[in-house]
Design a protein around this motif. Structure first.
Motif, PDB file in Angstrom:
ATOM      1  N   ILE A   1       0.921  -1.179   0.147  1.00 15.08           N
ATOM      2  CA  ILE A   1      -0.122   0.029  -0.035  1.00 15.08           C
ATOM      3  C   ILE A   1       1.029   1.275  -0.022  1.00 15.08           C
ATOM      4  O   ILE A   1       1.891   1.282   0.701  1.00 15.08           O
ATOM      5  N   GLN A   2       0.417   2.136  -0.693  1.00 17.47           N
ATOM      6  CA  GLN A   2       1.252   3.469  -0.933  1.00 17.47           C
ATOM      7  C   GLN A   2       0.305   4.659  -0.875  1.00 17.47           C
ATOM      8  O   GLN A   2      -0.635   4.350  -1.619  1.00 17.47           O
ATOM      9  N   ALA A   3       0.367   5.755  -0.408  1.00 18.90           N
ATOM     10  CA  ALA A   3      -0.510   6.670  -0.299  1.00 18.90           C
ATOM     11  C   ALA A   3       0.366   8.066  -0.102  1.00 18.90           C
ATOM     12  O   ALA A   3       1.411   8.123   0.218  1.00 18.90           O
ATOM     13  N   GLY A   4      -0.198   9.117  -0.321  1.00 15.45           N
ATOM     14  CA  GLY A   4       0.486  10.350  -0.647  1.00 15.45           C
ATOM     15  C   GLY A   4      -0.483  11.895  -0.585  1.00 15.45           C
ATOM     16  O   GLY A   4      -1.790  11.340  -0.872  1.00 15.45           O
ATOM     17  N   GLY A   5      -0.211  12.680  -0.323  1.00 14.08           N
ATOM     18  CA  GLY A   5      -0.906  13.912  -0.587  1.00 14.08           C
ATOM     19  C   GLY A   5      -0.112  15.173  -0.278  1.00 14.08           C
ATOM     20  O   GLY A   5       1.132  15.013   0.157  1.00 14.08           O
ATOM     21  N   GLY A   6      -0.658  16.272  -0.645  1.00 14.28           N
ATOM     22  CA  GLY A   6       0.070  17.543  -0.408  1.00 14.28           C
ATOM     23  C   GLY A   6      -1.010  18.767  -0.598  1.00 14.28           C
ATOM     24  O   GLY A   6      -2.210  18.600  -1.129  1.00 14.28           O
ATOM     25  N   TYR A   7      -0.331  19.753  -0.010  1.00 12.73           N
ATOM     26  CA  TYR A   7      -1.094  21.068  -0.102  1.00 12.73           C
ATOM     27  C   TYR A   7      -0.001  22.241  -0.271  1.00 12.73           C
ATOM     28  O   TYR A   7       1.012  22.397   0.342  1.00 12.73           O
ATOM     29  N   HIS A   8      -0.516  22.835  -1.491  1.00 14.85           N
ATOM     30  CA  HIS A   8       0.551  23.919  -1.789  1.00 14.85           C
ATOM     31  C   HIS A   8      -0.458  25.327  -2.080  1.00 14.85           C
ATOM     32  O   HIS A   8      -1.358  25.355  -2.803  1.00 14.85           O
ATOM     33  N   GLN A   9      -0.057  26.538  -1.347  1.00 14.13           N
ATOM     34  CA  GLN A   9      -0.438  27.967  -1.668  1.00 14.13           C
ATOM     35  C   GLN A   9       0.453  28.644  -2.475  1.00 14.13           C
ATOM     36  O   GLN A   9       1.706  28.982  -2.266  1.00 14.13           O
ATOM     37  N   VAL A  10       0.095  29.213  -3.503  1.00 16.71           N
ATOM     38  CA  VAL A  10       0.796  30.074  -4.421  1.00 16.71           C
ATOM     39  C   VAL A  10       0.361  31.351  -4.407  1.00 16.71           C
ATOM     40  O   VAL A  10      -0.715  31.714  -4.933  1.00 16.71           O
ATOM     41  N   ASN A  11       1.146  32.239  -4.140  1.00 19.27           N
ATOM     42  CA  ASN A  11       0.890  33.676  -4.071  1.00 19.27           C
ATOM     43  C   ASN A  11       1.289  34.553  -5.021  1.00 19.27           C
ATOM     44  O   ASN A  11       2.556  34.781  -5.368  1.00 19.27           O
ATOM     45  N   GLY A  12       0.764  34.613  -6.143  1.00 20.06           N
ATOM     46  CA  GLY A  12       1.223  34.967  -7.581  1.00 20.06           C
ATOM     47  C   GLY A  12       1.073  36.588  -7.752  1.00 20.06           C
ATOM     48  O   GLY A  12       0.046  37.221  -6.817  1.00 20.06           O
ATOM     49  N   PHE A  13       1.506  37.021  -8.489  1.00 18.03           N
ATOM     50  CA  PHE A  13       1.535  38.288  -8.942  1.00 18.03           C
ATOM     51  C   PHE A  13       0.238  38.986  -9.700  1.00 18.03           C
ATOM     52  O   PHE A  13      -0.393  37.774 -10.398  1.00 18.03           O
ATOM     53  N   THR A  14       0.167  39.876 -10.042  1.00 16.58           N
ATOM     54  CA  THR A  14      -1.070  40.422 -10.678  1.00 16.58           C
ATOM     55  C   THR A  14      -0.703  40.885 -12.193  1.00 16.58           C
ATOM     56  O   THR A  14       0.253  41.409 -12.379  1.00 16.58           O
TER      57      THR A  14
END
Lengths: 155, 487
Positions: free
Chosen positions: B369-382
């Motif tokens: 069994i393998q599992a994974g996950g992730g969360y990323h926040q990208v604060n980009g320019f205008t």
């Protein structure tokens, strides 16, 4: 004519002699890893500790398949392809670096979410953001190859 | 393989290499390539260890594009690979991989109804010492600044005193420059490529390398083509380094120079010849924790030199890209790995972007069994928009992903979910649809040791295509003796 032939023969012979003399006498790296590895990403240093890969003079830890190694595998693959080839067939690289591909790698290997595949889900929207943030990231794979679909819009 | 060949015959573009349009050139070229592939395949008869892999994929999906109606696609694709070793000589081997595809219902897909590609096909000889190796045929070069798909020859060997040398020469497989023309119309621009790398290795030091690449025998602007002011000929010099003085420290990177003379660059352009700095430093703080720092700097003018898509990678664009980042890898237990990362990018006067997040990875090897996950926040320019109703919009967004895969006996299954949430729904690309999501499930059955059948079902909700369901059937066959594979 004979002189020219003789000169070329001697030069070629001397060249081969010098080439053989400067070639390393060390045996080549094992073409296949001698033992079967467990499923998942290998940590080479688990077994090899702080030893060095003799043919590369680098530590086995340099080849531990950490997330950081996966994300930045370009340089080790570039410098030490024989190390990769001990476990990976050439087609493993072609899954992503095929030049011209039939479908997204993440579609071809949709049953392998454990592999780090680029451009998951519909990437058309996201590429307009990623391309603005960093157009050079697109260039590495699509700047000189595999860009037929790009030209549909970017004429 | 017949499908691959048929696809080539119909599609043509792959085998029409270097010949002028019309006449016998393309036909001869096709025959030459056909003979090459036939020779490689029949050569496997000499092999004492032959592995053949086949992956057949049939897909179907209905695409609903607002304002453009619905289309159904049902392409079938065959991937075929052959690896044959010990072809009469212990060190002689042959490697072949390609694909062919045909759309069974609709010919409107980009690339045409049929397509195909010989990804690689080469003979290789490995010497018993010095890691010496020679390849001839179609292969991908991976030497210093050279990352090219080439029809030609390459060789490498280790030398005494820690030196090693490698080189390649041949014809680039893809060299099209002017997007609207067939690449054979521009054969003169990138008709030949060659390069090499010289490096030095030392224990407790690492490796230092210098490499060079050139392609194109004539600069484009010498040819009198109207409007062609940029010389696309590539001449690149690279310096690469990989230092491992102690096993807990790893320093790697490269600097690439565009060494072509470009006197006709656009007025005011940044004419720096430094195309790229790309470095990383990894320190293992303990057996469980590693810290990595990265730095990238790319000058558009030099970095985009030699592109085959100048409309997108415009050398005359002013600008520089810089990025610096850090990541922390923590092997919390033997089964759980955590990666936290932060990356800040800078596109000069366009703006800055920060990406921060974490990924988890869990592997229960004994239960497969393998599992994974992730969360990323990208604060980009205008960025500015051409739409006067929405003069600007933000690139900020958040990414979420979770997946799991398991095997039990001959059965396997996986589930993969992705969610993207865009902070500014005014982004004209989004059609006022602030989220994009996808769920993909797959089940498989290993019918025999050499045959596996699997099926994928995916559901996507995207701003562009709205709701889309796709199905895929995959048959993987593997026959042969060789020990390594694509795992």
């Amino acid at each position: 004519m004979f002189r020219k032939f003789a000169f070329l023969s001697i030069a070629l012979g001397l060249g081969l002699l010098v080439a053989c003399a400067i070639v390393s006498p060390e045996p080549s790296f094992a073409p296949v890893h001698p033992q079967a590895l467990e499923q998942g990403r290998p940590t080479c240093s688990d077994c090899h500790g702080t030893d060095r890969v003799k043919s590369t003079q680098k530590s086995f830890a340099s080849f531990d398949h950490t997330p950081e190694f996966i994300a930045n595998h370009k340089l080790p693959a570039n410098q030490d392809p024989a190390t990769c080839a001990a476990c990976h067939a050439p087609s493993f690289c072609a899954d992503c670096h095929g030049g011209k591909t039939a479908m997204l790698p993440s579609t071809k290997l949709g049953n392998r979410p454990d592999r780090e595949m680029p451009h998951r889900t519909d990437y058309l929207i996201q590429h307009r953001i990623d391309g603005k943030v960093d157009p050079t990231s697109c260039f590495e794979c699509h700047g000189r190859a595999n860009n037929e679909k790009c030209t549909a819009c970017h004429k | 393989m017949q499908e691959v060949l048929n696809a080539h015959a119909n599609h043509g573009s792959v085998f029409r290499t270097g010949a002028a349009n019309g006449g016998w050139g393309p036909i001869m070229s096709y025959r030459a390539h056909l003979a090459l592939v036939a020779t490689l395949i029949t050569g496997t008869a000499w092999g004492q260890e032959v592995t053949a892999t086949s992956t057949t994929i049939a897909r179907t999906w209905r695409q609903d594009t607002p304002g453009m109606g619905q289309s159904t696609y049902t392409p079938a694709t065959e991937y075929l690979g052959v690896d044959a070793t010990r072809l009469g000589l212990d060190g002689l081997s042959m490697h072949l991989y390609g694909w062919g595809a045909s759309d069974l219902a609709d010919a409107s897909a980009i690339g045409g109804k049929q397509a195909g590609n010989l990804t690689y096909g080469y003979l290789q000889y490995d010497f018993g010492r010095a890691n010496a190796q020679v390849k001839a045929g179609r292969f991908t070069v991976n030497q210093g600044v050279g990352n090219e798909q080439v029809d030609g020859i390459t060789a490498r060997t280790d030398l005494r005193f820690g030196f090693l040398v490698s080189g390649f020469a041949g014809k680039p497989v893809i060299f099209k420059n002017l997007s609207n023309n067939h690449q054979d119309d521009n054969a003169y621009e990138h008709d030949f490529t060659y390069g090499g790398r010289l490096a030095w290795r030392e224990a407790k030091v690492g490796e230092l390398g210098v490499s060079y690449l050139q392609d194109g025998s004539q600069p484009a602007y010498d040819l009198g083509l109207p409007g062609t002011v940029v010389d696309y000929t590539r001449r690149e010099l690279g310096l690469d380094v990989h230092l491992t003085p102690i096993s807990r420290l790893d320093v790697a990177g490269r600097t690439v120079f565009d060494v072509n003379d470009r006197p006709q660059a656009a007025p005011g352009a940044d004419n720096s010849h430094v195309a790229e700095h790309n470095y990383k430093v990894t320190g293992k703080l303990s057996d469980q924790v590693a810290l990595t720092g990265t730095f990238v700097e790319r000058n558009f003018f030099a970095y985009f030199a030699g592109t085959t898509l100048p409309s997108l990678f415009n050398q005359n664009e002013q600008g520089m890209f810089r990025a610096s980042g850090a990541s922390l890898t923590w092997a919390a237990t033997s089964k759980l790995q955590v990666l936290g990362d932060l990356r800040r990018t800078d596109r000069g006067n366009q703006g800055d972007t920060t990406r921060i997040g974490a990924d988890l990875r869990y592997a229960l090897a004994e239960r497969h069994i393998q599992a994974g996950g992730g969360y990323h926040q990208v604060n980009g320019f205008t960025v500015a928009s051409v739409d006067t109703a929405v003069p600007t919009y933000s690139l900020s967004h958040r990414e979420f992903r979770a997946w799991i895969m398991a095997e039990r006996g001959a059965a396997s299954a996986s589930l993969d979910t992705i969610l993207l949430h865009y902070d500014d729904a005014n982004n004209p690309s989004l059609n006022h649809h602030a989220t994009q999501s996808a769920v993909m499930g797959s089940v498989g059955y290993q019918a025999r040791a050499e045959v596996k059948v699997s099926g994928d079902l995916s559901y996507e909700d995207t701003p562009l295509y709205q709701r889309q369901v796709a199905a895929l059937l995959r048959v993987e066959c593997r026959f042969g003796l060789a020990g390594k594979g694509g795992k």
